[in-house]
Design an enzyme around this catalytic site. Structure first.
Site, PDB file in Angstrom:
ATOM      1  N   GLU A   1      16.311  28.394 -10.679  1.00  0.00           N
ATOM      2  CA  GLU A   1      15.622  27.379 -11.484  1.00  0.00           C
ATOM      3  C   GLU A   1      15.043  26.192 -10.712  1.00  0.00           C
ATOM      4  O   GLU A   1      15.476  25.052 -10.891  1.00  0.00           O
ATOM      5  CB  GLU A   1      16.579  26.863 -12.577  1.00  0.00           C
ATOM      6  CG  GLU A   1      17.029  27.949 -13.516  1.00  0.00           C
ATOM      7  CD  GLU A   1      17.924  27.444 -14.656  1.00  0.00           C
ATOM      8  OE1 GLU A   1      18.396  26.285 -14.579  1.00  0.00           O
ATOM      9  OE2 GLU A   1      18.130  28.197 -15.613  1.00  0.00           O
TER      10      GLU A   1
ATOM     11  N   GLU B   1      19.315  34.923 -17.178  1.00  0.00           N
ATOM     12  CA  GLU B   1      20.224  34.089 -17.979  1.00  0.00           C
ATOM     13  C   GLU B   1      19.699  34.019 -19.399  1.00  0.00           C
ATOM     14  O   GLU B   1      18.498  33.818 -19.609  1.00  0.00           O
ATOM     15  CB  GLU B   1      20.297  32.645 -17.449  1.00  0.00           C
ATOM     16  CG  GLU B   1      21.012  32.468 -16.133  1.00  0.00           C
ATOM     17  CD  GLU B   1      21.189  30.978 -15.764  1.00  0.00           C
ATOM     18  OE1 GLU B   1      21.072  30.090 -16.633  1.00  0.00           O
ATOM     19  OE2 GLU B   1      21.437  30.732 -14.566  1.00  0.00           O
TER      20      GLU B   1
HETATM   21  C1  BGC Z   1      23.090  26.245 -15.165  1.00  0.00           C
HETATM   22  C2  BGC Z   1      24.370  25.990 -15.900  1.00  0.00           C
HETATM   23  C3  BGC Z   1      24.113  25.848 -17.372  1.00  0.00           C
HETATM   24  C4  BGC Z   1      23.281  27.005 -17.866  1.00  0.00           C
HETATM   25  C5  BGC Z   1      22.891  26.785 -19.286  1.00  0.00           C
HETATM   26  C6  BGC Z   1      22.462  27.442 -15.733  1.00  0.00           C
HETATM   27  O1  BGC Z   1      21.363  27.789 -14.970  1.00  0.00           O
HETATM   28  O2  BGC Z   1      23.367  26.446 -13.829  1.00  0.00           O
HETATM   29  O3  BGC Z   1      24.995  24.857 -15.386  1.00  0.00           O
HETATM   30  O4  BGC Z   1      25.315  25.864 -18.051  1.00  0.00           O
HETATM   31  O5  BGC Z   1      22.142  27.191 -17.071  1.00  0.00           O
HETATM   32  O6  BGC Z   1      22.321  25.530 -19.449  1.00  0.00           O
END
Ligand code: BGC
Length: 360
Positions: A181, A299
């Site tokens: 990210e 994710e």
């Molecule tokens: C972050 C986390 C976060 C998640 C959802 C991830 O990319 O590293 O810290 O909990 O995204 O926000």
């Protein structure tokens, strides 16, 4: 003497072959390891086609809040051996491992990565291999890169050189993810300029390993159009992250300002809600098709403060939509605040697990 020694030669030559064969066989049957003898690395591996490998990645889970914390355990999660068996037994095909490499290396040249930390990651790679899980080593939370990337670029590249050389002989089931990210000061255009340098740092030791790279602005789907990749490098998989609608997935998240006001937001799977997910992921799939790159949804998920029915519905819908569009995916995350797994009891949260691994 003469007779004895020629006899010894006579008997020992085939024996030597048998011993050599047994050693080779044993090596072939031994658990997959990246510490292969030199003659193995001398053979140029053809590498795995990235589209085929994206299929192999299939369904996965992020081992989050562990190794990307400033120190493992600082955010409550330490990775144990039985997590890998539980993940494999549940039907997942890979783990994505967020890692804060930058917290375990010298601040000044030669930026040496702590050998004990390497040993810890080696153990993670071994556990994944022993459970037949592919593993993504994801460079996560190098925060200074987002505030001062010119000041940290040399260190970032040096860390990648060390990581790449350390795992040069790892099996193809180990993938590298360049940087989680990119955002803020590391704008989409700054990231575009840096990507070829990171890839060029990795390629001498890992000519055909599949690498994962995502666009700027937090891997947002809408930023894919800004991503330019080295055309000739075919061993790339492009990642996106998906947390829309954000007020639903991040309600009550203590790291998101104002998110307590969103508590109570549900996701019922209305037509509009479904069309939005399909539209966003469909755009990513269309970009992948147009640009000839496989897409990995690295994710997605909803925080534990949302109601479980909504979380399960949302999780299932996003996962199935991604699959229908030919993407691999990894749920965020295994055993912390989005957790599909209850670490205290060593059990899965059934609603989430079913949502994740139910048939297509
Ligand atoms: C972050 C986390 C976060 C998640 C959802 C991830 O990319 O590293 O810290 O909990 O995204 O926000």
């Amino acid at each position: 003497m003469q007779t004895n020694s020629s006899l010894r030669l006579c008997v020992s030559a085939p024996l030597r072959y048998i011993i050599l064969l047994s050693v080779l066989l044993l090596a072939a049957c031994a658990p997959v390891s990246w510490q292969q003898p030199a003659w193995v690395s001398a053979i140029q591996r053809p590498g795995v086609d990235p589209f085929a490998q994206n299929q192999q990645l299939g369904r996965g889970i992020n081992l989050g809040n562990a190794l990307e914390a400033p120190q493992e355990g600082a955010w409550g999660v330490i990775i144990y051996e039985d997590y890998f068996t539980a993940i494999a037994a549940a039907g997942f095909q890979h783990v994505r491992v967020p890692i804060r490499w930058n917290a375990h290396a010298l601040a000044a040249p030669p930026y040496t990565i702590d050998p004990d930390f390497f040993a810890r990651i080696d153990w993670v790679v071994e556990q994944a291999a022993a459970n037949r899980l592919l593993v993504i080593l994801d460079f996560h939370h190098y925060e200074e890169m987002f505030t001062d990337h010119p000041g940290h670029k040399a260190r970032f590249l040096s860390l990648w050189k060390q990581i790449a050389e350390h795992y040069a002989d790892a099996p193809d089931s180990v993938l590298f993810e360049l940087l989680n990210e990119p955002h803020d000061g590391l704008t989409s255009s700054a990231w575009n300029e840096m990507v070829p340098d990171v890839i060029a740092t990795i390629r001498p030791s890992n000519p055909t390993r599949n690498l994962i790279v995502g666009p700027g602005n937090w891997y947002n789907v809408s930023q894919l159009y800004t991503l330019t990749l080295p055309e000739a490098d075919k061993h790339l998989i492009v990642s996106i992250h998906y947390y829309e609608p954000f007020h639903f997935t991040h309600q009550g998240a203590d790291w998101v300002d104002g998110s307590s006001a969103w508590l109570g937001t549900t996701w019922s799977g209305t037509n509009l809600e479904q069309r939005n997910v399909e539209g966003d992921l469909g755009n990513a799939a269309a970009w992948g098709k147009k640009n000839g790159r496989p897409i990995y949804l690295g994710e997605f998920g909803a925080y534990s403060r949302a109601d479980m029915d909504s979380r399960a519905r949302y999780t299932a819908f996003v996962a199935r939509t991604a699959e229908e569009l030919g993407m691999s995916w990894a749920y965020w995350e295994f055993g912390a605040s989005f957790g599909a797994y209850e670490r205290g009891t060593g059990t899965w949260r059934e609603e989430l697990l079913t949502a994740l691994v139910s048939p297509k």
